[in-house]
Design a protein around this motif. Structure first.
Motif, mmCIF file in Angstrom:
data_model
loop_
_atom_site.group_PDB
_atom_site.id
_atom_site.type_symbol
_atom_site.label_atom_id
_atom_site.label_comp_id
_atom_site.label_asym_id
_atom_site.label_seq_id
_atom_site.Cartn_x
_atom_site.Cartn_y
_atom_site.Cartn_z
ATOM 1 N N UNK A 91 1.973 -25.120 6.236
ATOM 2 C CA UNK A 91 3.196 -25.117 5.436
ATOM 3 C C UNK A 91 3.973 -26.375 5.768
ATOM 4 N N UNK A 92 5.080 -26.584 5.077
ATOM 5 C CA UNK A 92 5.844 -27.810 5.249
ATOM 6 C C UNK A 92 7.326 -27.468 5.246
ATOM 7 N N UNK A 93 8.133 -28.315 5.871
ATOM 8 C CA UNK A 93 9.582 -28.164 5.808
ATOM 9 C C UNK A 93 10.073 -28.540 4.404
ATOM 10 N N UNK A 94 11.013 -27.767 3.876
ATOM 11 C CA UNK A 94 11.592 -28.055 2.560
ATOM 12 C C UNK A 94 13.082 -28.324 2.674
ATOM 13 N N UNK A 95 13.547 -28.615 3.889
ATOM 14 C CA UNK A 95 14.964 -28.811 4.141
ATOM 15 C C UNK A 95 15.350 -28.014 5.372
ATOM 16 N N UNK A 96 16.590 -28.155 5.834
ATOM 17 C CA UNK A 96 17.024 -27.425 7.028
ATOM 18 C C UNK A 96 16.847 -25.911 6.862
ATOM 19 N N UNK A 97 16.035 -25.320 7.731
ATOM 20 C CA UNK A 97 15.841 -23.882 7.692
ATOM 21 C C UNK A 97 15.045 -23.382 6.511
ATOM 22 N N UNK A 98 14.358 -24.278 5.799
ATOM 23 C CA UNK A 98 13.601 -23.895 4.609
ATOM 24 C C UNK A 98 12.163 -24.386 4.737
ATOM 25 N N UNK A 99 11.234 -23.610 4.153
ATOM 26 C CA UNK A 99 9.815 -23.901 4.276
ATOM 27 C C UNK A 99 9.130 -23.668 2.934
ATOM 28 N N UNK A 100 7.988 -24.340 2.756
ATOM 29 C CA UNK A 100 7.225 -24.137 1.530
ATOM 30 C C UNK A 100 5.733 -24.244 1.833
ATOM 31 N N UNK A 101 4.973 -23.488 1.080
ATOM 32 C CA UNK A 101 3.525 -23.648 1.104
ATOM 33 C C UNK A 101 3.160 -24.886 0.313
ATOM 34 N N UNK A 102 2.310 -25.735 0.869
ATOM 35 C CA UNK A 102 1.828 -26.871 0.106
ATOM 36 C C UNK A 102 1.016 -26.367 -1.082
ATOM 37 N N UNK A 103 1.060 -27.100 -2.179
ATOM 38 C CA UNK A 103 0.401 -26.634 -3.407
ATOM 39 C C UNK A 103 -1.073 -26.329 -3.186
ATOM 40 N N UNK A 104 -1.772 -27.236 -2.491
ATOM 41 C CA UNK A 104 -3.197 -27.029 -2.300
ATOM 42 C C UNK A 104 -3.472 -25.885 -1.321
ATOM 43 N N UNK A 170 23.540 -19.589 -4.520
ATOM 44 C CA UNK A 170 22.944 -19.235 -5.808
ATOM 45 C C UNK A 170 22.285 -20.446 -6.463
ATOM 46 N N UNK A 171 22.936 -21.590 -6.390
ATOM 47 C CA UNK A 171 22.377 -22.797 -7.011
ATOM 48 C C UNK A 171 21.071 -23.210 -6.340
ATOM 49 N N UNK A 172 21.033 -23.160 -5.011
ATOM 50 C CA UNK A 172 19.824 -23.548 -4.276
ATOM 51 C C UNK A 172 18.699 -22.549 -4.503
ATOM 52 N N UNK A 173 19.046 -21.254 -4.498
ATOM 53 C CA UNK A 173 18.024 -20.207 -4.556
ATOM 54 C C UNK A 173 17.583 -19.838 -5.969
ATOM 55 N N UNK A 174 18.220 -20.401 -6.993
ATOM 56 C CA UNK A 174 17.945 -19.950 -8.358
ATOM 57 C C UNK A 174 16.454 -19.900 -8.703
#
Length: 430
Positions: A91-104, A170-174
């Motif tokens: 996985x990768x960092x997506x910002x402070x305290x946020x994470x994301x699965x890489x597309x592949x 709300x704006x970030x999580x939309x």
């Protein structure tokens, strides 16, 4: 892609460096899938479980508290697991305290990091409980007097310091919130699907986000039907009709309202019935059936007053004022807009007060009282800065532009028009 050494347990054991092994693999085995497979096989059970659970959420990213809810762990434990998955490049960092699965990785994880369906359903339920609780806390700050059914949520573990923080969340999580409605539908957590869509309705209205509004409510209708919950379906249809009206699609709105009215009558929900009649009245007004529209609006006002629903009564009275402006009954409109504004101020309904000020400003402009009209518009702009309603601030700027144009102040008019367009790209359409 290589896999770095990474801590994987209290005993301080580490992954063996994969570079040497990968060098020995043939061309096919050097594929991305092989790399991930090797990485995943080396994960301790708790990290492997977290990695698999992340595929339950199909949004672009997730914060630590959401991942903790997903996994049923504490926040610190979730953060530790996520950081180790980052070091393993799964996985990768997506910002402070946020994470994301890489597309592949997402494709690989969905195929190989398999959990039993029952475990994924339970995890989806935990995440939805958490996110719905956050969304409801934000909505309470955004629309404090809005009617909210009891969703049977567990006690909230976190909230927001104020309105600005709630709107920022709300704006970030939309994108994630929209994706979670689909997650709820896919995993059969049908109650949370329609409840999340309903809760987001206030934010959608404030920000004029028609596409996600309709998308989430379409999923919510399917969820309500799967539950056999006619009241939930009626409430969702009623709210979706508002989105269609706001977007100018009145036939679609009327169809939603008519279906909702029938369902509200079946379940005997007088409050929902009154709300729906008010919304349908707007369609009838736009169709030129002013007498029927006003009749239904006044009936709703009486119901709300009898039910001690002061906020709904004031909102409906403000709607009556707007209809009367359109019909040329401007003197009555000024009286009713002013009465609704007084109620909103008394109730602390700031956004609704902004809408009333814009209607009152428009009415004063119609009768040639440009001084009072300008005062209303300027107050609307000031209040809009408090609640973030850029569309209503733009509407007020347009009003000031019309006043300046009428007085022959072309440069001033152009300045207000430019500000309106910066605030809301569709400002010129209003």
């Amino acid at each position: 892609m290589t896999v770095r050494q990474v801590s994987c347990g209290a005993q301080g054991t580490r992954f063996a460096d994969e570079e040497a092994r990968m060098a020995e693999l043939d061309d096919d085995e050097r594929s991305v899938s092989a790399t991930f497979d090797l990485s995943c096989q080396e994960l301790p059970p708790d990290q492997r479980r977290m990695f698999a659970l992340l595929t339950v959420h199909r949004g672009p990213d997730i914060d630590v508290s959401g991942a903790a809810a997903l996994a049923g762990t504490g926040v610190r434990q979730a953060e530790r697991l996520l950081d180790r998955l980052c070091k393993a490049r799964l996985i990768d960092h997506a910002g402070p305290g946020r994470y994301r699965l890489l597309d592949q990785v997402r494709v690989f994880a969905a195929e190989h990091a398999v959990l039993p369906l029952a475990d994924r359903e339970v995890a989806a339920g935990r995440l939805l409980d958490h996110v719905l609780g956050m969304a409801e806390a934000a909505d309470v700050l955004l629309s404090p007097h809005r009617y909210r059914p009891d969703f049977g949520l567990p006690p909230a573990t976190s909230g927001f310091a104020g309105l600005a923080e709630a709107k920022a969340w709300l704006a970030v999580e939309l994108p994630n919130l929209v994706a979670l409605c689909r997650t709820a539908l896919v995993y059969g957590v049908y109650n949370r699907c329609w409840q999340l869509a309903y809760t987001l309705g206030g934010y959608f209205y404030l920000a004029r986000l028609w596409d996600p509004w309709i998308e989430t409510h379409t999923m919510a209708i399917a969820a309500a039907r799967n539950l056999g919950d006619q009241r939930a379906e009626a409430m969702t249809l009623n709210n979706m009709g508002v989105a269609y009206v706001d977007r100018g699609e009145r036939d679609q709105a009327a169809a939603c309202y008519q279906r909702a009215l029938g369902l509200f009558r079946v379940v005997g929900d007088e409050h929902g019935l009154s709300n729906c009649l008010v919304n349908l009245a707007w369609v009838r007004h736009y169709q030129g059936n002013h007498a029927v529209a006003l009749r239904d609006m006044w009936r709703a006002v009486e119901f709300y007053r009898h039910a001690a629903s002061a906020g709904n009564a004031a909102i409906t009275l403000r709607g009556i004022a707007l209809m009367q402006v359109d019909m040329g009954a401007v003197t009555y409109a000024i009286r009713h807009a002013a009465d609704s504004l007084a109620a909103f101020r008394r109730l602390g309904m700031t956004l609704d007060a902004v809408l009333a000020l814009n209607i009152l400003g428009h009415a004063y402009f119609k009768v040639g009282n440009h001084t009072r009209a300008a005062a209303c518009y300027r107050e609307a702009i000031a209040l809009s800065e408090q609640n973030g309603s850029r569309s209503e601030a733009a509407r007020a700027e347009l009003g000031l532009s019309r006043i300046a144009t009428a007085a022959g102040r072309a440069d001033e008019a152009a300045g207000h028009l430019a500000r309106a367009e910066r605030l809301h790209p569709a400002a010129g359409d209003h």
